[in-house]
Design a protein around this motif. Structure first.
Motif, PDB file in Angstrom:
ATOM      1  N   ALA A  71       0.819  -1.215   0.000  1.00 53.87           N
ATOM      2  CA  ALA A  71       0.000   0.000   0.000  1.00 53.87           C
ATOM      3  C   ALA A  71       0.850   1.261   0.000  1.00 53.87           C
ATOM      4  O   ALA A  71       0.541   2.229   0.695  1.00 53.87           O
ATOM      5  CB  ALA A  71      -0.944  -0.008   1.201  1.00 53.87           C
ATOM      6  N   GLY A  72       1.909   1.265  -0.790  1.00 46.71           N
ATOM      7  CA  GLY A  72       2.723   2.463  -0.951  1.00 46.71           C
ATOM      8  C   GLY A  72       2.107   3.409  -1.960  1.00 46.71           C
ATOM      9  O   GLY A  72       0.910   3.342  -2.270  1.00 46.71           O
ATOM     10  N   SER A 126      -2.448   4.183  -5.600  1.00 48.19           N
ATOM     11  CA  SER A 126      -3.055   4.679  -6.835  1.00 48.19           C
ATOM     12  C   SER A 126      -3.737   3.554  -7.592  1.00 48.19           C
ATOM     13  O   SER A 126      -4.869   3.706  -8.089  1.00 48.19           O
ATOM     14  CB  SER A 126      -1.979   5.335  -7.709  1.00 48.19           C
ATOM     15  OG  SER A 126      -2.525   5.751  -8.943  1.00 48.19           O
ATOM     16  N   HIS A 127      -3.066   2.414  -7.688  1.00 50.57           N
ATOM     17  CA  HIS A 127      -3.670   1.259  -8.369  1.00 50.57           C
ATOM     18  C   HIS A 127      -4.964   0.841  -7.678  1.00 50.57           C
ATOM     19  O   HIS A 127      -5.963   0.510  -8.336  1.00 50.57           O
ATOM     20  CB  HIS A 127      -2.699   0.087  -8.358  1.00 50.57           C
ATOM     21  CG  HIS A 127      -1.520   0.246  -9.273  1.00 50.57           C
ATOM     22  ND1 HIS A 127      -1.349   1.333 -10.087  1.00 50.57           N
ATOM     23  CD2 HIS A 127      -0.440  -0.577  -9.498  1.00 50.57           C
ATOM     24  CE1 HIS A 127      -0.224   1.186 -10.785  1.00 50.57           C
ATOM     25  NE2 HIS A 127       0.331   0.048 -10.446  1.00 50.57           N
ATOM     26  N   ALA A 128      -4.948   0.838  -6.352  1.00 49.47           N
ATOM     27  CA  ALA A 128      -6.126   0.407  -5.600  1.00 49.47           C
ATOM     28  C   ALA A 128      -7.314   1.314  -5.877  1.00 49.47           C
ATOM     29  O   ALA A 128      -8.452   0.838  -6.036  1.00 49.47           O
ATOM     30  CB  ALA A 128      -5.813   0.394  -4.107  1.00 49.47           C
ATOM     31  N   ASP A 174      -0.559  -4.713   3.951  1.00 51.73           N
ATOM     32  CA  ASP A 174       0.657  -3.938   4.178  1.00 51.73           C
ATOM     33  C   ASP A 174       0.933  -3.958   5.679  1.00 51.73           C
ATOM     34  O   ASP A 174      -0.010  -3.837   6.476  1.00 51.73           O
ATOM     35  CB  ASP A 174       0.501  -2.489   3.698  1.00 51.73           C
ATOM     36  CG  ASP A 174       1.838  -1.811   3.470  1.00 51.73           C
ATOM     37  OD1 ASP A 174       2.226  -1.646   2.299  1.00 51.73           O
ATOM     38  OD2 ASP A 174       2.506  -1.459   4.461  1.00 51.73           O
ATOM     39  N   PRO A 175       2.197  -4.087   6.066  1.00 49.72           N
ATOM     40  CA  PRO A 175       2.502  -4.113   7.498  1.00 49.72           C
ATOM     41  C   PRO A 175       2.433  -2.747   8.166  1.00 49.72           C
ATOM     42  O   PRO A 175       2.509  -2.656   9.395  1.00 49.72           O
ATOM     43  CB  PRO A 175       3.930  -4.668   7.542  1.00 49.72           C
ATOM     44  CG  PRO A 175       4.525  -4.302   6.226  1.00 49.72           C
ATOM     45  CD  PRO A 175       3.388  -4.377   5.251  1.00 49.72           C
ATOM     46  N   ILE A 198       0.403  -7.033  -6.977  1.00 39.61           N
ATOM     47  CA  ILE A 198       1.643  -6.984  -6.199  1.00 39.61           C
ATOM     48  C   ILE A 198       2.368  -5.684  -6.515  1.00 39.61           C
ATOM     49  O   ILE A 198       2.834  -5.469  -7.639  1.00 39.61           O
ATOM     50  CB  ILE A 198       2.530  -8.200  -6.505  1.00 39.61           C
ATOM     51  CG1 ILE A 198       1.807  -9.488  -6.109  1.00 39.61           C
ATOM     52  CG2 ILE A 198       3.872  -8.084  -5.787  1.00 39.61           C
ATOM     53  CD1 ILE A 198       2.532 -10.760  -6.548  1.00 39.61           C
ATOM     54  N   THR A 199       2.458  -4.815  -5.506  1.00 38.36           N
ATOM     55  CA  THR A 199       3.093  -3.506  -5.676  1.00 38.36           C
ATOM     56  C   THR A 199       4.085  -3.236  -4.540  1.00 38.36           C
ATOM     57  O   THR A 199       4.242  -2.106  -4.092  1.00 38.36           O
ATOM     58  CB  THR A 199       2.031  -2.388  -5.736  1.00 38.36           C
ATOM     59  OG1 THR A 199       1.247  -2.426  -4.533  1.00 38.36           O
ATOM     60  CG2 THR A 199       1.130  -2.557  -6.936  1.00 38.36           C
ATOM     61  N   THR A 200       4.743  -4.280  -4.109  1.00 38.43           N
ATOM     62  CA  THR A 200       5.750  -4.203  -3.058  1.00 38.43           C
ATOM     63  C   THR A 200       7.098  -3.828  -3.676  1.00 38.43           C
ATOM     64  O   THR A 200       7.212  -3.736  -4.908  1.00 38.43           O
ATOM     65  CB  THR A 200       5.849  -5.560  -2.357  1.00 38.43           C
ATOM     66  OG1 THR A 200       6.070  -6.569  -3.358  1.00 38.43           O
ATOM     67  CG2 THR A 200       4.576  -5.894  -1.590  1.00 38.43           C
ATOM     68  N   PRO A 201       8.159  -3.632  -2.866  1.00 36.67           N
ATOM     69  CA  PRO A 201       9.482  -3.364  -3.444  1.00 36.67           C
ATOM     70  C   PRO A 201       9.916  -4.448  -4.436  1.00 36.67           C
ATOM     71  O   PRO A 201       9.570  -5.624  -4.309  1.00 36.67           O
ATOM     72  CB  PRO A 201      10.392  -3.319  -2.216  1.00 36.67           C
ATOM     73  CG  PRO A 201       9.495  -2.836  -1.117  1.00 36.67           C
ATOM     74  CD  PRO A 201       8.163  -3.487  -1.390  1.00 36.67           C
TER      75      PRO A 201
END
Length: 338
Positions: free
Chosen positions: A14-15, A20-22, A39-40, A74-77
């Protein structure tokens, strides 16, 4: 899956770009519903509240175990992508993963194999394929109006001023996370051709003080294709006039160009001169492209078809990026690994 049933999606990460994608998926993608945010950090709670999403999880494990989730975004690092793709596919979830899908060819193969074994859709976030100008250019190329592509160009200049901490930017980012968009765009605009050799020059022109630690913020890459076409991709992390994304294909029968930095086609004329507003974020300049790729992803799931941007496409772009990293380091032309 029934074509009448909405595709239930969970966001993992959730960065900035994930948020934005969400918003796009929750509010603008027909046949889709956002059912969970993972997201943590407290970002997950804020985003879920903003989008009226009931489920917030702290780990991918938790959301992948849920039967009410059909697919994940999937939008993590970047360096977490492959493992999450493999994990999601094993859980039977369709996968949209932001670029890069992987940072090694071995990991790319692992992600592709996992999706194939599970029989799930795997789509990678190369958004320029869904931007109107790039779609029109590819149509012109497919129709033969450009003839045989001979010279291609792709440009990415991130909006400045550059304010990031170079120490927090992983090595190779300009190739693996920025120029990889250009590498995919060049392949998209030269259909049927394969990249064979790469020559790259890169430097720290924005933050020269960070060069000794491996930071690179400016690069030019030449890509030779097996159909004889020669392509140039360039990137810089600080365009003070806005977010600048453009492309060009020159061929034996004509030329197409695409892209600009404009927020609209309005030009202001006033006492201080002529002014044009430019986009300052990728999520503004390429909003329609982002929306298009999510609509395509959901359609592929509902219709049981292959993704428009596959894991194999992502592997080709990654091969160019890895060759560019080697070339920039050695000063030599590098063959693209098969």
């Amino acid at each position: 899956m029934s074509k009448k049933s909405p595709v239930r999606l969970a966001l993992i990460g959730a960065g900035r770009i994930g948020s934005s994608h969400a918003e796009l998926v929750a509010n603008h993608v027909p046949g889709a519903t956002l059912v969970a945010v993972v997201d943590p950090t407290p970002n997950a709670d804020r985003l879920a509240a903003d989008l009226d999403v009931d489920v917030v999880e702290r780990s991918a494990d938790a959301v992948l175990a849920r039967p009410d989730v059909d697919a994940v975004l999937i939008t993590t690092p970047a360096r977490t992508h492959t493992d999450l793709v493999v994990q999601a596919a094993a859980a039977g979830k369709h996968v949209f993963v932001e670029k890069p899908m992987a940072v090694t060819l071995a990991d790319a193969d692992r992600a592709i194999a996992a999706a194939k074994e599970a029989g799930v859709v795997l789509q990678v976030g190369f958004n320029r394929r869904f931007a109107p100008g790039w779609i029109a250019a590819r149509s012109a190329i497919d129709a033969g109006r450009v003839g045989t592509p001979q010279l291609l160009r792709s440009v990415t200049r991130d909006p400045g001023p550059f304010s990031a901490d170079p120490a927090r930017i992983p090595p190779g980012t300009i190739f693996l996370e920025t120029l990889i968009h250009d590498f995919d765009a060049l392949c998209f605009l030269n259909p049927g051709a394969r990249p064979k050799r790469v020559t790259a020059i890169a430097d720290a022109l924005i933050r020269p003080d960070a060069k000794a630690d491996g930071h690179l913020d400016t690069a030019v890459v030449t890509v030779e294709f097996d159909n004889g076409a020669i392509a140039v991709a360039e990137a810089n992390f600080s365009a003070l006039y806005g977010y600048d994304v453009r492309g060009e294909v020159f061929g034996s029968g004509g030329m197409v160009t695409m892209g600009d930095s404009l927020t609209s086609n309005m030009t202001y004329y006033g006492p201080e001169g002529i002014g044009i507003d430019t986009a300052r974020r990728d999520t503004d300049l390429l909003r329609s492209a982002y929306l298009g790729e999510f609509i395509a992803f959901v359609d592929a799931i509902r219709n049981g078809t292959q993704a428009q941007v596959t894991g194999e496409d992502a592997r080709i772009a990654l091969g160019i990026a890895l060759a560019a990293i080697d070339s920039a380091a050695t000063g030599q032309a590098v063959e693209v690994s098969a």
